[in-house]
Write an enzyme that holds these catalytic residues in place. Structure first.
Site, PDB file in Angstrom:
ATOM      1  N   GLU A 175      -3.737   0.640 -10.410  1.00 41.74           N
ATOM      2  CA  GLU A 175      -4.718  -0.374 -10.022  1.00 41.74           C
ATOM      3  C   GLU A 175      -6.101   0.244  -9.828  1.00 41.74           C
ATOM      4  OE1 GLU A 175      -1.947  -3.846  -8.081  1.00 41.74           O
ATOM      5  OE2 GLU A 175      -2.878  -2.444  -6.695  1.00 41.74           O
ATOM      6  N   GLU A 386       4.032  -4.864 -12.363  1.00 42.18           N
ATOM      7  CA  GLU A 386       4.253  -5.337 -10.994  1.00 42.18           C
ATOM      8  C   GLU A 386       4.192  -6.856 -10.992  1.00 42.18           C
ATOM      9  OE1 GLU A 386       1.939  -3.714  -7.781  1.00 42.18           O
ATOM     10  OE2 GLU A 386       1.957  -1.694  -8.623  1.00 42.18           O
TER      11      GLU A 386
END
Length: 488
Positions: A175, A386
């Site tokens: 991320e 995810e």
């Protein structure tokens, strides 16, 4: 509609949220080791002084360090083809700048990869998942120091060489785009960048009170871009048939209204938060729109050198991966009702329901996101690495856990994923977040559970870490073993 043969079904975890054993077998301190727990009302806090009376959830986490063989056996029972996990940099180089790696740490991950492969599970390994050695923060102020690029590459060379025959799928920084969300959380988690005054604090500091400097943030982010590109090149030199990806926290947004100002604001937010980092890592260059943002926010871009631009162009990623949990809305109105999301707060969408933590659930948004990303980067395979639902789980008197809400959330998202495949999007895999209960990165809670596998551990530090299967375990087993054909 069907998923392609060889589609990678599995789950994803992060070392700091599941391993525990925070100083065992030579591991050094890392950023998450300094974070206290919180809850839905009380924000997570940072405390760099080891207080024996305080509760640091990551110190024991889910104790996967001692349970990994049993955990991987359960993953195999579900029919997984891939297991996304991260290496804790501080297990390999305890201080980040050590001369020699820690053999016990290298052996630990080697044993994990061997265990996975014994069941036919491919490891998908994140090199840096919010896991920067604490000494790198204190001594170098994280990635704001160019020397950390070389330290990271030394770590990469060590693990690439050691695991070149065991790991074919790698991600560089988890991320990476949270650094663009104008928050000190992104500085701390993603970059290891902190104000010296905060580093030496003696009292807990809520995330919202950590100091944040945009110039330093984007300089450090640039150094991560360079480190990522060099890591991609290095992996290609060392590992045969390797695939190296980026990893984006995709915050899908819609304009709250068709008002042109809302539409434009939504586009600008998408460019900064979702597209900027991916454009650099996929296309190998800074997009034009970011320079206006730099000008308007007083950021001097002179840190982008000609030599670095050459490195970025040569080190583009082989695949695009991202997290997706929810969506939000963007508006210029100051009166709009707000909703929470992954590291963000946006305007509330009146057409969506929310989770226990206020994240708006939007399965159709996953299909929209996959098509949008594919349209932007048509030459790359995509992977959803995810996706999951954090919820309160109740253990019944007989030990069973009936988490139909989790099954429903995942079923709807997998259905949208299948539609995207039918649309022609080249998706190669899907890993749910937190397949085994772990510590929440945002709140530091155990109560915010994502797993198919229950872990007996609680926010007061009690629990014996025993594992048990939830109803969703058996449901996901059918999904994986049928290659996504059985989702009802």
């Amino acid at each position: 509609m069907s998923f392609p043969k060889g589609f990678l079904w599995g789950g994803a975890v992060a070392a700091n949220q599941c391993e525990g054993a925070y100083l065992e077998d030579g591991k050094g301190l890392s950023v998450p080791d300094m974070l206290l727990g919180g809850d839905a009302q009380r924000p997570r806090t940072f405390l760099p002084v080891m207080d024996p009376k305080a509760f640091y959830p990551s110190h024991e986490a889910s104790d996967c360090y001692h349970h990994y063989r049993d955990d991987i056996r359960l993953f195999a029972e579900m029919g997984w083809k891939v297991f996304r996990l991260s290496i804790n940099w501080a297990r390999i180089y305890p201080n980040g700048d050590d001369e020699e790696p820690n053999e016990a740490g290298l052996k630990y991950y080697e044993d994990i990869f061997d265990e996975c492969r014994s069941y036919g599970i491919e490891p998908l390994v994140t090199l840096c998942h919010y896991e920067i050695p604490w000494n790198i923060v204190v001594k170098y102020e994280g990635f704001s120091d160019r020397r950390v690029i070389d330290l990271f590459l030394k770590y990469c060379r060590t693990v690439f060489t050691r695991y070149k025959d065991k790991v074919k799928y790698w991600l560089t920084f988890n991320e990476i785009n949270i650094a663009c969300m104008d928050s000190p959380i992104g500085d701390l988690y993603g970059l290891g960048v902190m104000d010296p005054e905060d580093i030496h604090a003696s009292e807990p500091i809520p995330f919202s009170r950590l100091k944040h400097d945009k110039q330093r943030t984007f300089e450090a982010l640039h150094n991560e871009f360079v480190a990522s590109a060099l890591a991609v090149k290095l992996a290609h030199e060392i590992i045969p048939d390797v695939m190296v990806g980026n990893m984006i926290c995709h915050i899908t947004n819609y304009p709250l209204t068709p008002k042109p100002e809302d539409v434009l604001a939504c586009m600008q937010q998408d460019d900064l938060r979702n597209n900027f980092c991916a454009d650099v890592q996929v296309r190998g260059e800074y997009p034009s729109y970011i320079f206006r943002y730099f000008r308007e926010n007083g950021i001097d871009p002179s840190f982008i050198t000609e030599e670095d631009q050459k490195i970025l162009k040569e080190g583009t990623v082989d695949m695009y991966t991202f997290s997706y949990y929810s969506s939000g809305c963007v508006t210029v109105s100051k009166d709009a009702e707000s909703a929470s999301g992954n590291m963000t707060v946006g305007a509330k969408n009146p057409y969506l329901k929310s989770s226990d933590w206020g994240w708006q659930m939007d399965p159709e948004g996953l299909r929209y996101t996959l098509n949008t990303v594919h349209g932007r980067y048509p030459d790359l395979p995509l992977m959803v690495v995810e996706n999951g639902l954090g919820a309160y789980d109740k253990v019944e008197a007989d030990g069973s856990i009936h988490d139909d809400y989790r099954i429903d959330y995942l079923r709807q998202h997998i259905r949208a994923l299948k539609e995207a495949v039918e649309d022609g999007v080249p998706v190669i895999g899907y890993t749910t977040w937190g397949p085994i209960d772990l510590v929440s990165a945002g709140t530091g809670q155990y109560a915010k559970r994502y797993g198919f596998i229950y872990v007996d551990r609680h926010d007061d530090g009690t629990g014996d870490f025993h594992r048990s299967r939830k109803d969703s375990f058996w449901w996901y087993q059918k999904v994986c073993t049928s290659n996504g054909e059985v989702i009802e």
